[in-house]
Design a protein around this motif. Structure first.
Motif, PDB file in Angstrom:
ATOM      1  N   ALA A  29      44.867  46.950  36.871  1.00 45.87           N
ATOM      2  CA  ALA A  29      45.258  45.588  37.288  1.00 45.87           C
ATOM      3  C   ALA A  29      46.772  45.610  37.037  1.00 45.87           C
ATOM      4  O   ALA A  29      47.355  46.516  36.490  1.00 45.87           O
ATOM      5  CB  ALA A  29      44.689  44.744  36.518  1.00 45.87           C
ATOM      6  N   PRO A 102      44.156  44.070  41.642  1.00 48.00           N
ATOM      7  CA  PRO A 102      44.431  42.380  41.410  1.00 48.00           C
ATOM      8  C   PRO A 102      45.668  42.567  40.626  1.00 48.00           C
ATOM      9  O   PRO A 102      45.814  43.192  39.444  1.00 48.00           O
ATOM     10  CB  PRO A 102      43.220  42.318  40.661  1.00 48.00           C
ATOM     11  CG  PRO A 102      42.067  43.453  40.838  1.00 48.00           C
ATOM     12  CD  PRO A 102      42.902  44.444  40.955  1.00 48.00           C
ATOM     13  N   ARG A 132      45.255  36.842  41.630  1.00 48.68           N
ATOM     14  CA  ARG A 132      43.914  36.760  40.842  1.00 48.68           C
ATOM     15  C   ARG A 132      43.573  36.020  39.845  1.00 48.68           C
ATOM     16  O   ARG A 132      42.493  35.185  40.139  1.00 48.68           O
ATOM     17  CB  ARG A 132      43.446  38.284  40.692  1.00 48.68           C
ATOM     18  CG  ARG A 132      41.960  38.124  40.325  1.00 48.68           C
ATOM     19  CD  ARG A 132      41.100  38.052  41.300  1.00 48.68           C
ATOM     20  NE  ARG A 132      39.517  37.990  40.879  1.00 48.68           N
ATOM     21  CZ  ARG A 132      38.971  37.120  40.315  1.00 48.68           C
ATOM     22  NH1 ARG A 132      39.736  36.111  39.967  1.00 48.68           N
ATOM     23  NH2 ARG A 132      37.698  37.221  40.134  1.00 48.68           N
ATOM     24  N   LYS A 225      42.362  30.806  42.167  1.00 45.98           N
ATOM     25  CA  LYS A 225      41.003  31.531  41.804  1.00 45.98           C
ATOM     26  C   LYS A 225      40.415  31.192  40.557  1.00 45.98           C
ATOM     27  O   LYS A 225      39.482  30.887  40.237  1.00 45.98           O
ATOM     28  CB  LYS A 225      41.280  33.082  42.311  1.00 45.98           C
ATOM     29  CG  LYS A 225      41.497  33.281  43.812  1.00 45.98           C
ATOM     30  CD  LYS A 225      41.430  34.789  44.009  1.00 45.98           C
ATOM     31  CE  LYS A 225      41.835  35.062  45.270  1.00 45.98           C
ATOM     32  NZ  LYS A 225      42.111  36.493  45.721  1.00 45.98           N
ATOM     33  N   ARG A 290      37.655  40.220  35.578  1.00 43.57           N
ATOM     34  CA  ARG A 290      37.788  39.986  36.884  1.00 43.57           C
ATOM     35  C   ARG A 290      38.191  41.088  37.916  1.00 43.57           C
ATOM     36  O   ARG A 290      37.859  41.253  39.011  1.00 43.57           O
ATOM     37  CB  ARG A 290      38.971  38.793  37.153  1.00 43.57           C
ATOM     38  CG  ARG A 290      38.354  37.451  36.637  1.00 43.57           C
ATOM     39  CD  ARG A 290      39.243  36.522  35.699  1.00 43.57           C
ATOM     40  NE  ARG A 290      38.379  35.404  35.346  1.00 43.57           N
ATOM     41  CZ  ARG A 290      37.303  35.596  34.438  1.00 43.57           C
ATOM     42  NH1 ARG A 290      37.377  36.685  33.638  1.00 43.57           N
ATOM     43  NH2 ARG A 290      36.531  34.553  34.119  1.00 43.57           N
ATOM     44  N   VAL A 291      38.812  42.183  37.147  1.00 45.52           N
ATOM     45  CA  VAL A 291      38.926  43.417  37.943  1.00 45.52           C
ATOM     46  C   VAL A 291      37.714  43.888  38.083  1.00 45.52           C
ATOM     47  O   VAL A 291      37.404  44.423  39.595  1.00 45.52           O
ATOM     48  CB  VAL A 291      39.850  44.413  37.153  1.00 45.52           C
ATOM     49  CG1 VAL A 291      39.841  45.850  37.680  1.00 45.52           C
ATOM     50  CG2 VAL A 291      41.225  43.906  36.969  1.00 45.52           C
ATOM     51  N   ASP A 293      34.643  42.240  38.661  1.00 45.51           N
ATOM     52  CA  ASP A 293      34.127  41.242  39.670  1.00 45.51           C
ATOM     53  C   ASP A 293      34.591  41.889  41.004  1.00 45.51           C
ATOM     54  O   ASP A 293      34.123  42.045  42.000  1.00 45.51           O
ATOM     55  CB  ASP A 293      34.456  39.979  39.503  1.00 45.51           C
ATOM     56  CG  ASP A 293      33.829  39.381  38.332  1.00 45.51           C
ATOM     57  OD1 ASP A 293      32.731  39.909  37.811  1.00 45.51           O
ATOM     58  OD2 ASP A 293      34.113  38.330  37.650  1.00 45.51           O
ATOM     59  N   GLU A 294      36.270  42.107  41.042  1.00 45.27           N
ATOM     60  CA  GLU A 294      36.558  42.567  42.501  1.00 45.27           C
ATOM     61  C   GLU A 294      35.866  43.811  43.184  1.00 45.27           C
ATOM     62  O   GLU A 294      35.720  44.058  43.980  1.00 45.27           O
ATOM     63  CB  GLU A 294      38.241  42.764  42.410  1.00 45.27           C
ATOM     64  CG  GLU A 294      38.918  41.328  41.979  1.00 45.27           C
ATOM     65  CD  GLU A 294      39.086  40.482  43.186  1.00 45.27           C
ATOM     66  OE1 GLU A 294      39.452  41.116  44.374  1.00 45.27           O
ATOM     67  OE2 GLU A 294      38.986  39.205  43.212  1.00 45.27           O
ATOM     68  N   SER A 295      35.626  44.817  42.018  1.00 41.70           N
ATOM     69  CA  SER A 295      35.301  46.073  42.302  1.00 41.70           C
ATOM     70  C   SER A 295      33.724  45.911  42.848  1.00 41.70           C
ATOM     71  O   SER A 295      33.311  47.058  43.566  1.00 41.70           O
ATOM     72  CB  SER A 295      35.710  47.168  41.237  1.00 41.70           C
ATOM     73  OG  SER A 295      34.650  46.734  40.163  1.00 41.70           O
ATOM     74  N   VAL A 297      32.503  43.617  44.627  1.00 45.15           N
ATOM     75  CA  VAL A 297      32.486  42.863  45.907  1.00 45.15           C
ATOM     76  C   VAL A 297      32.179  43.968  46.910  1.00 45.15           C
ATOM     77  O   VAL A 297      33.077  44.526  47.176  1.00 45.15           O
ATOM     78  CB  VAL A 297      33.527  42.001  46.067  1.00 45.15           C
ATOM     79  CG1 VAL A 297      33.361  41.355  47.704  1.00 45.15           C
ATOM     80  CG2 VAL A 297      33.750  40.976  45.051  1.00 45.15           C
TER      81      VAL A 297
END
Length: 304
Positions: A29, A102, A132, A225, A290-291, A293-295, A297
């Motif tokens: 990030a 992110p 993000r 976000k 949150r990183v 969470d992004e990965s 998706v």
């Protein structure tokens, strides 16, 4: 191993001092950091190296009028109007876009108020979805009741700011009001880059930004976000209660966390050697969650 790189960011004829803390491998990030009033980016102790050790690359800069971006005595506190303050921040952020990982934004105190102002500025609504997470450390949402200036003084100050924008005014902040660590207090008194000086234009702009935030005039742009806000209950610089109220009013943001630090002072990153470790872990964990969470998706497969 963390790598620290000093540099500069040129905006017109103004050169802003920058520093980047890079992790040993590819970053997970990125974070752009905005410092506070009477402050500079080399006063954040182990915060940025700690983030880098967990794969979070940080870019920070001394704002106009502060730290190593001051080139002459007349530059001290000469931040310019709010429009310039925010456009400087955006200019730095855009050096990181598009980002392959992110991107987060973190502001302390005055810098926290600036982060909220940017997130609420319709002029930069296209930037909002690219951030993000918006992170706020002891943000300047309002004064504490003890430090709140009289209404007449504020009115006269704003008027003077229009008539004599570059007039400098020394506005010392007692180091004892910012941290409980005696060694940090000593270092604040000894730091030659701490000059306690603002211009009437800059101070008036800061008051206007704060008023817009705590009255609800500044409203977060659609697409905001995630928000993290940390504040100490013993803060003598900015209001814990006002931060909590502002946070609770942000009902349009689903992913948000308010962290209360019971008994902590204003500089969470430099309060005591023990507590700042807790703060660093909190912001690191919040970013990395949150990183992850992004990965997680999964991309949507196109149907022919």
């Amino acid at each position: 191993m963390t790598t620290e790189l000093e540099g500069k960011h040129q905006i017109g004829d103004v050169s802003l001092y920058t520093k980047t803390w890079k992790p040993s491998g590819p970053p997970k990030a990125k974070l752009v950091f905005i410092h506070g009033f009477n402050d500079h980016i080399n006063r954040y102790y182990e915060t940025f190296p700690t983030l880098a050790s967990h794969g979070i690359e940080t870019l920070a800069f001394d704002q106009r009028g502060w730290g190593r971006s001051v080139k002459s005595p007349s530059d001290k506190g000469k931040t310019g109007p709010t429009s310039l303050v925010i456009s400087d921040i955006v200019s730095v952020i855009k050096t990181q876009l598009p980002s392959p990982v992110p991107l987060f934004l973190l502001g302390h105190s005055m810098g926290g108020g600036e982060v909220i102002t940017l997130a609420s500025d319709p002029l930069y609504s296209d930037l909002t979805p690219q951030i993000r997470g918006w992170m706020l450390e002891s943000p300047f949402v309002d004064f504490t009741p003890e430090s709140k200036p009289a209404a007449l003084k504020v009115i006269l100050g704003r008027l003077a700011g229009r008539l004599m924008p570059y007039r400098q005014m020394v506005n010392p902040i007692p180091p004892e009001h910012t941290t409980r660590d005696p060694e940090v207090i000593k270092s604040l008194y000894a730091d030659k880059l701490i000059h306690d000086t603002g211009t009437l234009e800059g101070l008036a702009g800061m008051l206007d930004r704060t008023a817009a935030i705590n009255t609800g005039k500044a409203k977060l742009n659609p697409g905001t976000k995630s928000i993290w806000l940390g504040h100490g209950t013993a803060d003598q610089g900015t209001s814990y209660a006002a931060s909590k109220q502002w946070f609770e009013e942000q009902t349009g943001v689903q992913d948000k966390e308010f962290k209360t630090y019971e008994g902590w002072a204003h500089q969470l990153h430099a309060d005591t050697p023990e507590t700042r470790l807790v703060y660093m872990k909190d912001i690191t964990d919040w970013i990395l969650a949150r990183v992850e969470d992004e990965s997680n998706v999964k991309p949507v497969e196109a149907k022919l």
